[in-house]
Enzyme design. Structure first.
Site, short mmCIF file in Angstrom:
data_model
loop_
_atom_site.label_atom_id
_atom_site.label_comp_id
_atom_site.label_asym_id
_atom_site.label_seq_id
_atom_site.Cartn_x
_atom_site.Cartn_y
_atom_site.Cartn_z
N CYS A 156 -38.81 -77.74 -5.69
CA CYS A 156 -40.22 -77.76 -6.08
C CYS A 156 -40.80 -76.36 -6.27
O CYS A 156 -41.88 -76.22 -6.85
CB CYS A 156 -41.05 -78.49 -5.04
SG CYS A 156 -40.84 -80.25 -5.15
N1 CO8 Z 1 -44.99 -100.19 -0.16
C1 CO8 Z 1 -45.45 -100.73 0.98
N2 CO8 Z 1 -45.18 -100.20 2.20
C2 CO8 Z 1 -44.39 -99.11 2.24
C3 CO8 Z 1 -43.88 -98.51 1.08
C4 CO8 Z 1 -44.20 -99.08 -0.16
N3 CO8 Z 1 -43.75 -98.58 -1.32
N4 CO8 Z 1 -43.14 -97.43 1.45
C5 CO8 Z 1 -43.20 -97.36 2.78
N5 CO8 Z 1 -43.94 -98.36 3.27
C6 CO8 Z 1 -44.23 -98.68 4.67
C7 CO8 Z 1 -43.20 -98.05 5.59
O1 CO8 Z 1 -42.08 -98.88 5.72
C8 CO8 Z 1 -43.98 -97.93 6.87
O2 CO8 Z 1 -44.04 -99.18 7.51
P1 CO8 Z 1 -43.97 -99.28 9.12
O3 CO8 Z 1 -45.18 -98.52 9.60
O4 CO8 Z 1 -44.01 -100.73 9.37
O5 CO8 Z 1 -42.69 -98.61 9.51
C9 CO8 Z 1 -45.39 -97.60 6.39
O6 CO8 Z 1 -45.46 -98.06 5.04
C10 CO8 Z 1 -45.68 -96.13 6.41
O7 CO8 Z 1 -44.59 -95.43 5.76
P2 CO8 Z 1 -44.40 -93.88 5.80
O8 CO8 Z 1 -44.50 -93.40 7.19
O9 CO8 Z 1 -43.18 -93.51 5.02
O10 CO8 Z 1 -45.70 -93.45 4.95
P3 CO8 Z 1 -46.45 -92.08 4.87
O11 CO8 Z 1 -47.85 -92.30 5.16
O12 CO8 Z 1 -45.73 -90.98 5.58
O13 CO8 Z 1 -46.36 -91.77 3.29
C11 CO8 Z 1 -45.16 -90.32 1.82
C12 CO8 Z 1 -45.11 -91.58 2.67
C13 CO8 Z 1 -46.15 -90.55 0.68
C14 CO8 Z 1 -43.77 -90.08 1.22
C15 CO8 Z 1 -45.60 -89.11 2.66
O14 CO8 Z 1 -44.85 -89.02 3.82
C16 CO8 Z 1 -45.47 -87.79 1.93
O15 CO8 Z 1 -46.01 -87.56 0.86
N6 CO8 Z 1 -44.76 -86.82 2.53
C17 CO8 Z 1 -44.56 -85.51 1.95
C18 CO8 Z 1 -43.51 -85.61 0.97
C19 CO8 Z 1 -43.31 -84.36 0.17
O16 CO8 Z 1 -44.17 -83.56 -0.08
N7 CO8 Z 1 -42.12 -84.18 -0.28
C20 CO8 Z 1 -41.80 -83.12 -1.12
C21 CO8 Z 1 -40.62 -83.55 -1.86
S1 CO8 Z 1 -40.57 -82.95 -3.43
C22 CO8 Z 1 -39.47 -81.63 -3.56
O17 CO8 Z 1 -39.30 -80.81 -2.73
C23 CO8 Z 1 -38.71 -81.57 -4.79
C24 CO8 Z 1 -37.38 -82.16 -4.60
C25 CO8 Z 1 -36.64 -82.17 -5.88
C26 CO8 Z 1 -37.16 -83.17 -6.88
C27 CO8 Z 1 -36.57 -84.51 -6.70
C28 CO8 Z 1 -36.80 -85.39 -7.91
C29 CO8 Z 1 -36.40 -86.81 -7.71
#
Ligand code: CO8
Length: 372
Positions: A156
């Site tokens: 990123c």
């Molecule tokens: N629909 C419904 N429920 C869901 C879904 C969904 N799609 N996904 C997860 N849930 C559920 C989970 O199972 C969980 O349920 P439970 O509480 O029962 O276990 C609940 O929702 C909460 O899940 P999370 O804890 O995963 O949810 P978050 O609030 O943490 O949100 C995010 C998830 C949005 C991913 C968040 O954690 C986030 O944005 N984190 C930061 C991520 C980030 O910035 N990453 C950077 C990566 S990018 C990068 O560096 C480039 C890489 C190279 C590129 C790659 C290209 C492909």
């Protein structure tokens, strides 16, 4: 020392869009099919059913409404769930080079610079479609630029690290002008069959023209300073690579695509980024009130809200810290450059702004600019 300036930027946006609703319909159809196929194992308790995804969750967890992609039909086909991109002959432009050309041409036109006056092309992106020859060298040939070209990858942060590399070469006098281009085909390395991440990414390409400041005669953003930092983490990882065929049974392994521990990333990257920006600004004698705009990496709206508040010491208004991720999703290194390209023309001479990327590595890069 010679200063460098950004004199032009360009964004190539693929025409195809996938809304959250469309994405969720496809994912849920895929989940239902898999659950039907494995109904016995699920009933016996030896396998967990795949839960449905939800558009409401996606919007509230990320702030994303839609994403642009090169091919939506393959992604939304529940029997496939990845893009369909045709094989190209070696003498046809590669997929990344084609996107790059469109963004570079816009950036060059805005800068008023002829391609032949560019001394270096840096193709900085999170993945490259082949090992060699470098995509950047193909872009160099297609654009007709001079000098040299190379690829680089800092996930990123590829764009900001590329801007620092180009700026340093201009400062050192080894080149006069560069183009840094970021073709991000995230749809091809995202696992669309994983509901935890299937909504996160989109495709796009951005480009910036960077010139020795005294050569850039039109409106420009002088690069006051740049700062890059890295710290190793396995929390965002992709194990695909050229050793794949040397290892047994790797073909459909989950870790051949993007994998992350989103919660940990959230928790660990936020302080790293806030501290990085604060230190960069302090070293440059720039206070929160001196900063007219923050062009942040576009991964998650809550993350950006948090960083903006920490850096400015108050809740930034949307014009101070523009988000584009509702329309584009996370486009890896291109995100902060889309925000810069779309929301910088209104700044007036003397106004300061800061581009900041963050992501896998971990990596964080910041670029402090003054409008001139
Ligand atoms: N629909 C419904 N429920 C869901 C879904 C969904 N799609 N996904 C997860 N849930 C559920 C989970 O199972 C969980 O349920 P439970 O509480 O029962 O276990 C609940 O929702 C909460 O899940 P999370 O804890 O995963 O949810 P978050 O609030 O943490 O949100 C995010 C998830 C949005 C991913 C968040 O954690 C986030 O944005 N984190 C930061 C991520 C980030 O910035 N990453 C950077 C990566 S990018 C990068 O560096 C480039 C890489 C190279 C590129 C790659 C290209 C492909």
């Amino acid at each position: 020392m010679q200063k460098a300036a950004i004199s032009g930027s360009g964004v190539f946006t693929p025409s195809q869009v996938i809304t959250n609703d469309e994405l969720v319909v496809a994912f849920n159809a895929y989940a239902d099919r898999q659950n039907a196929i494995h109904a016995d194992a699920i009933a016996a308790g030896t396998m967990a059913a795949i839960p449905h995804s939800s558009a409401e969750f996606i919007k509230s967890a990320s702030g994303i409404d839609q994403r642009h992609v090169l091919d939506k039909s393959g992604v939304l086909d529940p029997d496939r769930m990845y893009p369909r991109l045709a094989t190209r002959d070696d003498d046809a432009p590669s997929q990344m080079a084609e996107m790059a050309l469109a963004a570079c041409k816009d950036a060059l036109a805005q800068a008023g610079v002829a391609a032949g006056d560019i001394d270096a092309v840096i193709c900085a992106a999170s993945n490259h479609e082949r090992a060699y020859p470098a995509i950047a060298i193909e872009i160099q040939q297609l654009l007709g630029t001079s000098g040299f070209a190379f690829d680089m990858n800092v996930a990123c942060s590829s764009a900001t690290f590329g801007i620092q590399a180009a700026t340093d070469m201009i400062r050192a006098g080894s080149i006069r002008r560069a183009i840094v281009v970021n073709p991000e085909i995230c749809s091809a390395h995202l696992e669309w069959r994983d509901r935890d991440c299937h909504f996160i990414f989109g495709d796009v390409c951005t480009a910036v023209v960077i010139e020795a400041s005294d050569l850039a005669t039109g409106p420009k953003f002088v690069i006051e300073s740049t700062r890059c930092a890295t710290e190793f983490s396995n929390n965002i990882r992709n194990n695909d690579g050229f050793l794949r065929r040397t290892r047994d049974a790797m073909d459909d392994r989950r870790d051949m695509q993007f994998v992350q521990n989103g919660r940990k990333v959230f928790k660990e990257v936020l302080p790293m980024v806030s501290n990085h920006i604060a230190a960069h600004m302090a070293d440059e004698g720039v206070g929160a009130d001196d900063l007219k705009r923050l062009w942040l990496h576009q991964a998650n709206k809550s993350m950006n809200d948090f960083i903006g508040k920490k850096v400015l010491g108050r809740v930034p208004d949307p014009t101070e810290q523009p988000n584009i991720l509702q329309d584009y999703a996370n486009t890896s290194s291109a995100g902060s450059i889309i925000a810069f390209s779309k929301y910088s023309n209104d700044l007036v001479p003397g106004d300061k702004g800061l581009i900041c990327s963050f992501g896998a590595g971990y990596s964080v890069g910041s670029v402090l600019l003054t409008r001139a």
